[in-house]
Motif scaffolding. Sequence first.
Motif: not given
Length: 177
Positions: A155-163
Amino acid sequence: QAETPPSEPAAEPTEEAAKMLVVYFSATGTTQGVAQTIADTVGADLFEVVPSDPYTSDDLTWTNNDSRVSREHNDEGLRAVALESTGVDGWDDYDTVFIGYPIWWGIAAWPMSSFVAVNDFTGKTVIPFCTSTSSGIGQSGELLAELADAGTWLDGQRFSRGSSEADIASWVNGLNL
């Protein structure tokens, strides 16, 4: 006078440390930043997926129906993006491969699909990660796994610009690689 015990010979490593690679496509630099943090955290090598015809900011204006990404989105036949290179030096030596990309219309940006389609993931552990302003990772990892048709995809992970780098490192360290 006490006798000094003989020093033990250094133990031979029983297996080589897993070799890791971070493969990423980044249109605006956000995914590149996450990829660099992952590579720094686990001591992985980096490979950038570069389209032969790079995307400009105008190309990426998804709200414009005439922009390149909009045309590619609307016509799947245009999504087979040619890449500068798909061959990674020492590919067979990598045990773990992180695959990073921005989310475009709920799926992995098509340049990453072009990379995955031509590489053999047999015997590799693959960990997708993505960047997105608002979309989650969705089925992007599963769709890439289907395209690869090999390897063990986690399973993967999502990151936002602010991570933050700490958030990214915490996720990577939690994978217990």
